[in-house]
Scaffold this motif. Structure first.
Motif, PDB file in Angstrom:
ATOM      1  N   TYR A  88      -6.248  60.561  61.344  1.00 40.70           N
ATOM      2  CA  TYR A  88      -7.424  59.896  61.906  1.00 40.70           C
ATOM      3  C   TYR A  88      -7.010  58.630  62.651  1.00 40.70           C
ATOM      4  O   TYR A  88      -7.506  58.341  63.744  1.00 40.70           O
ATOM      5  CB  TYR A  88      -8.419  59.527  60.805  1.00 40.70           C
ATOM      6  CG  TYR A  88      -9.018  60.697  60.073  1.00 40.70           C
ATOM      7  CD1 TYR A  88      -9.884  61.584  60.705  1.00 40.70           C
ATOM      8  CD2 TYR A  88      -8.733  60.913  58.722  1.00 40.70           C
ATOM      9  CE1 TYR A  88     -10.447  62.654  60.019  1.00 40.70           C
ATOM     10  CE2 TYR A  88      -9.288  61.977  58.035  1.00 40.70           C
ATOM     11  CZ  TYR A  88     -10.141  62.846  58.684  1.00 40.70           C
ATOM     12  OH  TYR A  88     -10.694  63.905  58.005  1.00 40.70           O
ATOM     13  N   PRO A  98     -15.560  64.712  57.699  1.00 43.88           N
ATOM     14  CA  PRO A  98     -15.957  65.448  58.902  1.00 43.88           C
ATOM     15  C   PRO A  98     -17.077  66.446  58.626  1.00 43.88           C
ATOM     16  O   PRO A  98     -17.156  67.021  57.537  1.00 43.88           O
ATOM     17  CB  PRO A  98     -14.668  66.169  59.317  1.00 43.88           C
ATOM     18  CG  PRO A  98     -13.866  66.269  58.060  1.00 43.88           C
ATOM     19  CD  PRO A  98     -14.192  65.039  57.273  1.00 43.88           C
ATOM     20  N   ASN A 121     -20.662  71.368  64.132  1.00 46.09           N
ATOM     21  CA  ASN A 121     -20.112  71.577  65.472  1.00 46.09           C
ATOM     22  C   ASN A 121     -19.190  72.797  65.531  1.00 46.09           C
ATOM     23  O   ASN A 121     -18.583  73.075  66.565  1.00 46.09           O
ATOM     24  CB  ASN A 121     -19.326  70.339  65.912  1.00 46.09           C
ATOM     25  CG  ASN A 121     -18.211  69.989  64.942  1.00 46.09           C
ATOM     26  OD1 ASN A 121     -18.433  69.921  63.740  1.00 46.09           O
ATOM     27  ND2 ASN A 121     -17.012  69.767  65.452  1.00 46.09           N
ATOM     28  N   PRO A 133     -16.072  73.625  64.051  1.00 44.05           N
ATOM     29  CA  PRO A 133     -14.688  73.324  64.436  1.00 44.05           C
ATOM     30  C   PRO A 133     -13.820  74.575  64.428  1.00 44.05           C
ATOM     31  O   PRO A 133     -13.970  75.445  63.569  1.00 44.05           O
ATOM     32  CB  PRO A 133     -14.237  72.331  63.347  1.00 44.05           C
ATOM     33  CG  PRO A 133     -15.144  72.606  62.183  1.00 44.05           C
ATOM     34  CD  PRO A 133     -16.448  72.986  62.780  1.00 44.05           C
ATOM     35  N   ASP A 150     -10.160  69.284  65.535  1.00 38.33           N
ATOM     36  CA  ASP A 150     -11.601  69.079  65.707  1.00 38.33           C
ATOM     37  C   ASP A 150     -12.178  68.258  64.563  1.00 38.33           C
ATOM     38  O   ASP A 150     -13.122  67.487  64.750  1.00 38.33           O
ATOM     39  CB  ASP A 150     -12.326  70.421  65.792  1.00 38.33           C
ATOM     40  CG  ASP A 150     -11.961  71.215  67.029  1.00 38.33           C
ATOM     41  OD1 ASP A 150     -11.545  70.600  68.032  1.00 38.33           O
ATOM     42  OD2 ASP A 150     -12.102  72.453  66.997  1.00 38.33           O
ATOM     43  N   LEU A 151     -11.611  68.415  63.368  1.00 37.16           N
ATOM     44  CA  LEU A 151     -12.067  67.633  62.220  1.00 37.16           C
ATOM     45  C   LEU A 151     -11.663  66.164  62.364  1.00 37.16           C
ATOM     46  O   LEU A 151     -12.430  65.265  62.030  1.00 37.16           O
ATOM     47  CB  LEU A 151     -11.490  68.210  60.930  1.00 37.16           C
ATOM     48  CG  LEU A 151     -11.829  69.675  60.638  1.00 37.16           C
ATOM     49  CD1 LEU A 151     -11.175  70.117  59.335  1.00 37.16           C
ATOM     50  CD2 LEU A 151     -13.338  69.879  60.575  1.00 37.16           C
ATOM     51  N   ASP A 188     -11.229  64.665  65.239  1.00 32.13           N
ATOM     52  CA  ASP A 188     -12.044  64.132  66.329  1.00 32.13           C
ATOM     53  C   ASP A 188     -13.460  63.807  65.868  1.00 32.13           C
ATOM     54  O   ASP A 188     -14.083  62.859  66.367  1.00 32.13           O
ATOM     55  CB  ASP A 188     -12.096  65.118  67.500  1.00 32.13           C
ATOM     56  CG  ASP A 188     -10.828  65.100  68.341  1.00 32.13           C
ATOM     57  OD1 ASP A 188      -9.952  64.261  68.064  1.00 32.13           O
ATOM     58  OD2 ASP A 188     -10.716  65.920  69.271  1.00 32.13           O
ATOM     59  N   PHE A 189     -13.981  64.578  64.928  1.00 28.37           N
ATOM     60  CA  PHE A 189     -15.335  64.322  64.426  1.00 28.37           C
ATOM     61  C   PHE A 189     -15.427  62.917  63.841  1.00 28.37           C
ATOM     62  O   PHE A 189     -16.336  62.147  64.158  1.00 28.37           O
ATOM     63  CB  PHE A 189     -15.706  65.366  63.365  1.00 28.37           C
ATOM     64  CG  PHE A 189     -17.129  65.264  62.889  1.00 28.37           C
ATOM     65  CD1 PHE A 189     -18.106  66.099  63.405  1.00 28.37           C
ATOM     66  CD2 PHE A 189     -17.496  64.337  61.919  1.00 28.37           C
ATOM     67  CE1 PHE A 189     -19.426  66.008  62.966  1.00 28.37           C
ATOM     68  CE2 PHE A 189     -18.807  64.239  61.474  1.00 28.37           C
ATOM     69  CZ  PHE A 189     -19.781  65.076  61.998  1.00 28.37           C
ATOM     70  N   ARG A 237     -17.082  59.190  65.389  1.00 23.96           N
ATOM     71  CA  ARG A 237     -18.027  58.334  64.671  1.00 23.96           C
ATOM     72  C   ARG A 237     -17.545  56.874  64.665  1.00 23.96           C
ATOM     73  O   ARG A 237     -18.350  55.949  64.766  1.00 23.96           O
ATOM     74  CB  ARG A 237     -18.199  58.834  63.234  1.00 23.96           C
ATOM     75  CG  ARG A 237     -18.854  60.203  63.127  1.00 23.96           C
ATOM     76  CD  ARG A 237     -20.294  60.173  63.671  1.00 23.96           C
ATOM     77  NE  ARG A 237     -20.922  61.485  63.618  1.00 23.96           N
ATOM     78  CZ  ARG A 237     -20.918  62.353  64.623  1.00 23.96           C
ATOM     79  NH1 ARG A 237     -20.304  62.050  65.764  1.00 23.96           N
ATOM     80  NH2 ARG A 237     -21.534  63.518  64.516  1.00 23.96           N
ATOM     81  N   MET A 285     -16.879  64.178  70.723  1.00 21.74           N
ATOM     82  CA  MET A 285     -17.931  64.869  70.015  1.00 21.74           C
ATOM     83  C   MET A 285     -19.285  64.368  70.517  1.00 21.74           C
ATOM     84  O   MET A 285     -19.492  63.157  70.573  1.00 21.74           O
ATOM     85  CB  MET A 285     -17.811  64.590  68.512  1.00 21.74           C
ATOM     86  CG  MET A 285     -18.612  65.501  67.629  1.00 21.74           C
ATOM     87  SD  MET A 285     -17.951  67.187  67.606  1.00 21.74           S
ATOM     88  CE  MET A 285     -16.235  66.865  67.136  1.00 21.74           C
ATOM     89  N   ARG A 332     -23.102  63.180  70.581  1.00 27.23           N
ATOM     90  CA  ARG A 332     -24.016  62.617  69.602  1.00 27.23           C
ATOM     91  C   ARG A 332     -25.075  63.671  69.288  1.00 27.23           C
ATOM     92  O   ARG A 332     -25.298  64.595  70.061  1.00 27.23           O
ATOM     93  CB  ARG A 332     -24.671  61.342  70.156  1.00 27.23           C
ATOM     94  CG  ARG A 332     -23.681  60.220  70.457  1.00 27.23           C
ATOM     95  CD  ARG A 332     -24.383  59.084  71.188  1.00 27.23           C
ATOM     96  NE  ARG A 332     -23.449  58.065  71.632  1.00 27.23           N
ATOM     97  CZ  ARG A 332     -23.147  56.969  70.956  1.00 27.23           C
ATOM     98  NH1 ARG A 332     -23.710  56.764  69.769  1.00 27.23           N
ATOM     99  NH2 ARG A 332     -22.294  56.079  71.419  1.00 27.23           N
ATOM    100  N   TRP A 333     -25.738  63.505  68.161  1.00 29.89           N
ATOM    101  CA  TRP A 333     -26.750  64.468  67.762  1.00 29.89           C
ATOM    102  C   TRP A 333     -27.839  64.583  68.837  1.00 29.89           C
ATOM    103  O   TRP A 333     -28.365  63.589  69.300  1.00 29.89           O
ATOM    104  CB  TRP A 333     -27.381  64.052  66.435  1.00 29.89           C
ATOM    105  CG  TRP A 333     -28.289  65.100  65.872  1.00 29.89           C
ATOM    106  CD1 TRP A 333     -29.652  65.137  65.942  1.00 29.89           C
ATOM    107  CD2 TRP A 333     -27.895  66.283  65.171  1.00 29.89           C
ATOM    108  NE1 TRP A 333     -30.122  66.262  65.320  1.00 29.89           N
ATOM    109  CE2 TRP A 333     -29.062  66.989  64.834  1.00 29.89           C
ATOM    110  CE3 TRP A 333     -26.651  66.803  64.792  1.00 29.89           C
ATOM    111  CZ2 TRP A 333     -29.047  68.196  64.137  1.00 29.89           C
ATOM    112  CZ3 TRP A 333     -26.633  68.001  64.097  1.00 29.89           C
ATOM    113  CH2 TRP A 333     -27.811  68.676  63.776  1.00 29.89           C
TER     114      TRP A 333
END
Length: 208
Positions: free
Chosen positions: A21, A168, A172, A174, A179-180, A182-183, A187, A199, A201-202
Motif C-alpha cells: 500500500y 479493500p 469493484n 478486482p 486492484d486491492l 489501489d482500492f 481512499r 478507483m 468514487r461511489w
C-alpha cells in the motif's frame, strides 16, 4: 493543502504487513508531483524485504537515491530521513508539511502516537501533526483488534486524526491483487484531496 507551487507531504512506513500500500501510495504521490518527506522504520524495512522482495539500502542518502530511481522521481522530490534525524523539517511545526500519512501503521506505532511518546522521528512527526491540528492519516493493518487498539484509535480520532484501515472492498470486482492495493490507496488520496483515477468514487465511473 499545500499551495500548488510547493506541494509537500510526509509519508511514514512502520512495521505492519501491507507495505505494498505504501509503495503504491509513494508512486502516486510522485506522479502527482508532490515532494515527499519519507521515513521508514527498521521493522518496515524487514517487512518490505519479506513481502515484496524490495531490498532497501540502510543509509538514508543511499535509500533516497534508490527510491528516486525506482519511482522515477525528480531529483530532490523524495527526501529520506533517519529515525533519529531530529533536525529534519518534520520534527517541527514550522517546517513540517500540513499532511502526513502513516502507511502501514503498526499497532505499536498507533500506541506511541496516541500517547505522545515521540521516541523516534516518525512518532515525533505524527505528534507535530496532532499538536498543529494538521491532517494525519493512519492506515492501520491488524486483525483482530484488542480493546487497547480500539481505545487508541478512538483517542486519535477525537484528536482529529483519520483512522483508515487497510480494508479493500470487492464491489469493484478486482481481477488482480494490485486492484486491492489501489482500492485502499485511492481512499487515502481522496482523503488527501489529491485527484486520482485508481478507483472511481461511489456513483462515478471513469472512461477507460
Amino acid at each position: 493543502m499545500e499551495s500548488a507551487e510547493r506541494k509537500r507531504i510526509t509519508l511514514a512506513m512502520t512495521g505492519a504487513s501491507g507495505v505494498q500500500y505504501a509503495w503504491r501510495l509513494l508512486e502516486c504521490l510522485v506522479a502527482a508531483d508532490y515532494d515527499v518527506f519519507f521515513m521508514i522504520s527498521k521493522a518496515a524495512q524487514l517487512v518490505s524485504a519479506t513481502e515484496c522482495d524490495l531490498q532497501l539500502p540502510g543509509k538514508a542518502r543511499q535509500m533516497e537515491g534508490f527510491l528516486t530511481d525506482h519511482f522515477r522521481a525528480k531529483s530532490g522530490q523524495i527526501r529520506v530521513f533517519d529515525q533519529e534525524q531530529w533536525m529534519a523539517p518534520v520534527a517541527s511545526g514550522s517546517g513540517a508539511p500540513t499532511q502526513m500519512v502513516v502507511c502501514p501503521a503498526s499497532t505499536g506505532s498507533l500506541s506511541a502516537i496516541a500517547t505522545g511518546a515521540s521516541n523516534n522521528l516518525i512518532e515525533r512527526a505524527a505528534d507535530v501533526a496532532l499538536k498543529e491540528r494538521r491532517q494525519l492519516i493512519l492506515v492501520i493493518r491488524e486483525t483482530p483488534l484488542s480493546e487497547i487498539h480500539l481505545e487508541h484509535m478512538l483517542k486519535l480520532t477525537r484528536m482529529g486524526a483519520v483512522i483508515l484501515p487497510a480494508s479493500p472492498g470487492f464491489y469493484n470486482q478486482p481481477e488482480k491483487i494490485e486492484d486491492l492495493f489501489d482500492f485502499v490507496v485511492a481512499r487515502i488520496l481522496n482523503q488527501l484531496g489529491i485527484q486520482q483515477k485508481l478507483m472511481p468514487r461511489w456513483g462515478e465511473s471513469y472512461i477507460r
